[in-house]
Design an enzyme around this catalytic site. Structure first.
Site, PDB file in Angstrom:
ATOM      1  N   CYS A   2       0.855  -1.183   0.000  1.00 59.39           N
ATOM      2  CA  CYS A   2       0.000   0.000   0.000  1.00 59.39           C
ATOM      3  C   CYS A   2       0.892   1.233   0.000  1.00 59.39           C
ATOM      4  CB  CYS A   2      -0.947   0.121   1.206  1.00 59.39           C
ATOM      5  SG  CYS A   2      -2.054  -1.256   1.401  1.00 59.39           S
ATOM      6  N   ARG A  27       3.428  -0.217  -5.071  1.00 63.34           N
ATOM      7  CA  ARG A  27       3.240  -0.800  -3.746  1.00 63.34           C
ATOM      8  C   ARG A  27       1.884  -1.479  -3.592  1.00 63.34           C
ATOM      9  NH1 ARG A  27       6.964   1.686  -0.196  1.00 63.34           N
ATOM     10  NH2 ARG A  27       5.786   0.886   1.563  1.00 63.34           N
ATOM     11  N   TRP A  74      -3.018  -2.532  -1.540  1.00 56.90           N
ATOM     12  CA  TRP A  74      -2.719  -3.947  -1.798  1.00 56.90           C
ATOM     13  C   TRP A  74      -3.448  -4.704  -0.691  1.00 56.90           C
ATOM     14  CZ3 TRP A  74      -0.469  -8.180   0.600  1.00 56.90           C
ATOM     15  CH2 TRP A  74      -0.090  -9.236  -0.250  1.00 56.90           C
ATOM     16  N   ASN A  98      -1.100   1.692   5.851  1.00 54.54           N
ATOM     17  CA  ASN A  98      -0.303   0.668   5.181  1.00 54.54           C
ATOM     18  C   ASN A  98       0.154  -0.303   6.259  1.00 54.54           C
ATOM     19  OD1 ASN A  98       1.614  -0.820   3.770  1.00 54.54           O
ATOM     20  ND2 ASN A  98       3.182   0.765   3.898  1.00 54.54           N
ATOM     21  N   GLY A  99      -0.211  -1.590   6.124  1.00 52.05           N
ATOM     22  CA  GLY A  99       0.229  -2.567   7.126  1.00 52.05           C
ATOM     23  C   GLY A  99      -0.880  -3.529   7.483  1.00 52.05           C
ATOM     24  N   GLU A 484      16.351 -17.319 -10.365  1.00 55.01           N
ATOM     25  CA  GLU A 484      15.866 -15.974 -10.692  1.00 55.01           C
ATOM     26  C   GLU A 484      15.085 -15.976 -12.020  1.00 55.01           C
ATOM     27  OE1 GLU A 484      15.358 -13.305  -9.330  1.00 55.01           O
ATOM     28  OE2 GLU A 484      15.454 -11.669 -10.775  1.00 55.01           O
ATOM     29  N   LYS A 488      11.215 -14.748 -12.496  1.00 54.39           N
ATOM     30  CA  LYS A 488      10.819 -13.675 -13.420  1.00 54.39           C
ATOM     31  C   LYS A 488       9.651 -14.149 -14.291  1.00 54.39           C
ATOM     32  CE  LYS A 488      12.219 -10.853 -11.915  1.00 54.39           C
ATOM     33  NZ  LYS A 488      13.067 -10.674 -10.823  1.00 54.39           N
ATOM     34  N   GLU A 491       6.376 -14.427 -12.104  1.00 50.45           N
ATOM     35  CA  GLU A 491       5.726 -13.197 -11.651  1.00 50.45           C
ATOM     36  C   GLU A 491       5.281 -12.305 -12.801  1.00 50.45           C
ATOM     37  OE1 GLU A 491       8.120 -10.742  -9.017  1.00 50.45           O
ATOM     38  OE2 GLU A 491       9.919 -11.084 -10.182  1.00 50.45           O
ATOM     39  N   HIS A 507      17.274 -36.631  -9.646  1.00 53.92           N
ATOM     40  CA  HIS A 507      16.726 -37.000  -8.340  1.00 53.92           C
ATOM     41  C   HIS A 507      15.243 -36.681  -8.236  1.00 53.92           C
ATOM     42  CE1 HIS A 507      20.804 -37.880  -7.150  1.00 53.92           C
ATOM     43  NE2 HIS A 507      21.157 -36.736  -7.706  1.00 53.92           N
ATOM     44  N   LYS A 606       5.646  -4.156  -4.738  1.00 51.47           N
ATOM     45  CA  LYS A 606       7.099  -4.066  -4.752  1.00 51.47           C
ATOM     46  C   LYS A 606       7.709  -4.189  -3.364  1.00 51.47           C
ATOM     47  CE  LYS A 606      11.005  -2.613  -6.916  1.00 51.47           C
ATOM     48  NZ  LYS A 606      11.521  -3.775  -7.632  1.00 51.47           N
TER      49      LYS A 606
HETATM   50  O1  M6R Z   1      13.060  -5.203  -1.372  1.00 52.39           O
HETATM   51  P1  M6R Z   1      13.533  -6.610  -1.216  1.00 52.39           P
HETATM   52  O2  M6R Z   1      14.771  -6.895  -2.000  1.00 52.39           O
HETATM   53  O3  M6R Z   1      13.704  -6.992   0.229  1.00 52.39           O
HETATM   54  O4  M6R Z   1      12.372  -7.488  -1.799  1.00 52.39           O
HETATM   55  C1  M6R Z   1      12.405  -8.881  -1.730  1.00 52.39           C
HETATM   56  C2  M6R Z   1      11.374  -9.493  -2.633  1.00 52.39           C
HETATM   57  O5  M6R Z   1      10.097  -9.104  -2.257  1.00 52.39           O
HETATM   58  C3  M6R Z   1      11.584  -9.107  -4.103  1.00 52.39           C
HETATM   59  O6  M6R Z   1      12.869  -9.431  -4.531  1.00 52.39           O
HETATM   60  C4  M6R Z   1      10.558  -9.851  -4.990  1.00 52.39           C
HETATM   61  O7  M6R Z   1      10.826 -11.208  -4.995  1.00 52.39           O
HETATM   62  C5  M6R Z   1      10.545  -9.269  -6.401  1.00 52.39           C
HETATM   63  N1  M6R Z   1       9.189  -9.172  -6.861  1.00 52.39           N
HETATM   64  C6  M6R Z   1      11.276 -10.090  -7.379  1.00 52.39           C
HETATM   65  O8  M6R Z   1      11.206  -9.613  -8.675  1.00 52.39           O
END
Ligand code: M6R
Length: 611
Positions: A2, A27, A74, A98-99, A484, A488, A491, A507, A606
């Site tokens: 948020c 956010r 959010w 926010n929270g 990674e 990507k 998401e 395995h 984010k």
């Molecule tokens: O701000 P941070 O690096 O602590 O965030 C960690 C994760 O939330 C962040 O890397 C998330 O996995 C991203 N959406 C990846 O693209």
């Protein structure tokens, strides 16, 4: 998650708040709203969906007034809907939050028992009720807020206004960030400086349990015990252009293309070209020596993409600095009752510097008397502030929800930091350092070269549209890149993808492979290349369609793959940075061609400031 914004001053609050919320939409983006005070009344407008829906509604609403708050949501408690959207209002009190309020069920029950009518399903509305009840008695918003603070458990950053005192916003927090921006005869408050840098470069970061009373010409901060707090402004000197798309269709694409420059910034700061040396900044040279002098081992804790970067760090610290290293997901680490040894060094990694689980892990470690090193992008973030030593990623604001330039900046900073530690521990020979330096100096131009093949990666992505499952594989330092790459794709393109250490295939995961499964094999020319190619052959023999990523014009890999993505020859430790570029573009193009919003993937935000 948020985003919240507040404004007091002579500008039109609607414009300032909407502009700020746009910068904070990363956010959260399932509903939004504003509340603006004017002539003893509050005008509130809320809309379901992205900010655009609110903007459209507001276009026909004339607004006066000089004080306002806004929110982009959010959802945590309560589905995304207009009734659950913020600001919440009770008897002239408006709040944005926010929270998560953890004891919301108890508060809700008590409020209902005492006759309150709760409109929404949110925990946030309850804060408005609590403040409203108190302000009727105290007739002072700050005192009312102070009385409410003790009743809330959980994480919150809140802005509150009251119709009977229309020239102030009261802000308070526990956990999620709040930053107050100072202007001439105007003041601002938001979840993140990005919302405010178009107006000011002077900021105050509110600390947990503090209460701020913000007026257009004054900012007063009070401690938990109600004592006035003196806090200096932090000057940022950020360029407002940094948070614009600069001609790219998405922030994410812009951030991918920024990588040659962001990597060059860290290299400029942490290397000496003439002496062919990796250098340690004087500000932390002594500290680094003290921290690592008797270190027995390293623990790196992070979430998401930052955790995958940490996994790369494990390979580096062990291989370059000969320091036993373990990595942990912050949400597991914090509840596992981890055992600390006095000589263990802990590092946390966070782009935002606000991730709730990572912050909690840091605090847990500090409570146990250990020092914590952090790598953060947002310089004055809570994690950066609470660490004993914080290394900046130096890649500028990252707005796309999917992390790209912050990931490669973390990899590079981990490599440079591991090299600095290796020099202290005398495990990096001069010859090895010179070899690494030569590769480092070539890196930004090599990343630039990979980016010039964007059209080729777009075509490769097109050839794999029909696949519903993807396995990303790599060995050694390429393994974290496989993790990674899979994240990507998940998401951004909402495709099922998993990352595996290629040697693990036999395995179990090999059973998944058939002609409907695509395999992305990361196989740069390093000492594990032959073994990785064998794993590729095994997948192919079972019908997998293969995208191979290798070094240079590799005809062998080209022959055994359905698409071949090339990166230039480099040092083993830098191959992961180069390999990241094609996998980022692959995911971007897949998502874009499906018509998805690349900057704001569904269900995500984010900055994950709630656990
Ligand atoms: O701000 P941070 O690096 O602590 O965030 C960690 C994760 O939330 C962040 O890397 C998330 O996995 C991203 N959406 C990846 O693209």
């Amino acid at each position: 998650m948020c985003g919240i914004v507040g404004y007091l001053g002579a500008r039109n609050p609607k414009d300032v708040i909407l502009g700020g919320l746009k910068k904070l939409e990363y956010r959260g983006y399932d509903s939004a709203g504003v509340a603006i005070l004017h002539d003893g009344h509050t005008k509130r407008v809320r809309a379901l969906g992205k900010l655009k829906a609110l903007e459209d509604k507001l276009a026909h609403e004339p607004f006066n007034g000089h004080t306002g708050i806004g929110h982009t949501r959010w959802a945590t408690h309560g589905v995304p809907s207009e009734i659950n959207a913020h600001p919440h209002q009770v008897n002239g009190v408006s709040i944005v939050h926010n929270g998560i309020i953890e004891n919301f069920q108890d508060i809700r029950r008590d409020l209902i028992q005492s006759g309150s009518t709760i409109e929404s399903q949110t925990d946030s509305e309850l804060i408005a009720h609590l403040i409203s009840d108190q302000v009727q008695q105290t007739q002072d918003l700050r005192t009312a807020v102070e009385r409410v603070l003790g009743k809330l458990r959980g994480a919150y950053a809140v802005l509150a206004t009251w119709e009977q005192s229309p020239d102030e916003i009261v802000a308070f927090k526990e956990g999620p960030p709040l930053v107050i921006g100072h202007g001439r005869d105007e003041n601002f408050v938001a979840s993140d400086v990005q919302a405010l840098i178009a107006y000011t470069q002077k900021f105050i970061y509110l600390e947990d349990q503090e209460v701020a009373v913000i007026k257009k010409d004054s900012i007063q901060i009070f401690s938990e015990t109600g004592k006035p707090v003196d806090r200096d402004f932090v000057e940022l000197n950020w360029d407002a252009e940094m948070v614009e798309k600069q001609g790219f269709p998405y922030f994410m694409l812009k951030e991918i293309f920024e990588q040659p420059r962001t990597l060059a910034v860290s290299l400029e700061l942490l290397t000496n070209k003439e002496r062919q040396e990796i250098i340690t900044p004087t500000e932390y040279d002594d500290k680094l020596k003290t921290i690592f002098a008797g270190a027995t081992d390293l623990r790196i804790v992070a979430c998401g993409t930052s955790f995958y970067a940490a996994t790369y760090g494990k390979y580096l610290f062990e291989r370059l600095a000969r320091l036993p290293t373990e990595v942990d997901i912050a949400s597991e680490f914090r509840y596992r009752e981890p055992v600390f040894n006095k000589k263990t060094v802990v590092m946390v990694i966070s782009q935002s510097g606000e991730t709730a689980d990572t912050l909690a892990a840091l605090r847990l470690v500090r409570q146990n008397g250990l020092e914590v090193i952090s790598i953060c992008n947002v310089k004055n973030s809570t994690i950066a502030r609470e660490s004993s030593l914080s290394i900046p990623m130096n890649c500028g604001p990252e707005i796309g929800v999917a992390s790209t330039k912050a990931f490669t900046a973390t990899l590079l900073n981990l490599l440079l930091f591991a090299s600095q530690v290796a020099k202290v521990r005398e495990t990096l020979s001069r010859a090895a350092e010179t070899e690494l330096m030569a590769a480092l100096m070539a890196l930004p131009a090599q990343v630039d070269l990979v980016l010039t093949h964007d059209k080729y990666f777009e075509n490769a992505a097109r050839g794999f549209h029909q696949f519903k499952g993807f396995l990303f594989m790599g060995r050694g330092v390429s393994y974290p890149i496989a993790l990674e790459g899979a994240l990507k794709l998940k998401e951004l393109a909402y495709l099922h993808a998993e990352g595996y250490a290629a040697g693990e295939m036999k395995h179990g995961p090999l059973a998944l492979i058939d002609e409907r499964m695509a395999v992305v094999m990361i196989a740069p020319s390093d000492e594990l290349y032959e073994k990785t190619v064998s794993n590729l052959e095994e997948a192919r023999a079972r019908g997998a369609k293969v995208i191979a990523l290798g070094t240079g014009e590799n005809t062998r890999l080209r022959d055994v793959s359905d698409a071949y993505l090339a990166i230039p020859a480099s040092h083993w430790a830098l191959n992961p940075i180069l390999a990241t570029i094609p996998i980022q573009l692959l995911a971007y193009h897949m998502a874009h061609s499906f018509g998805y919003d690349v900057d704001q993937p569904r269900n995500l935000a984010k900055s994950v400031t709630v656990e």
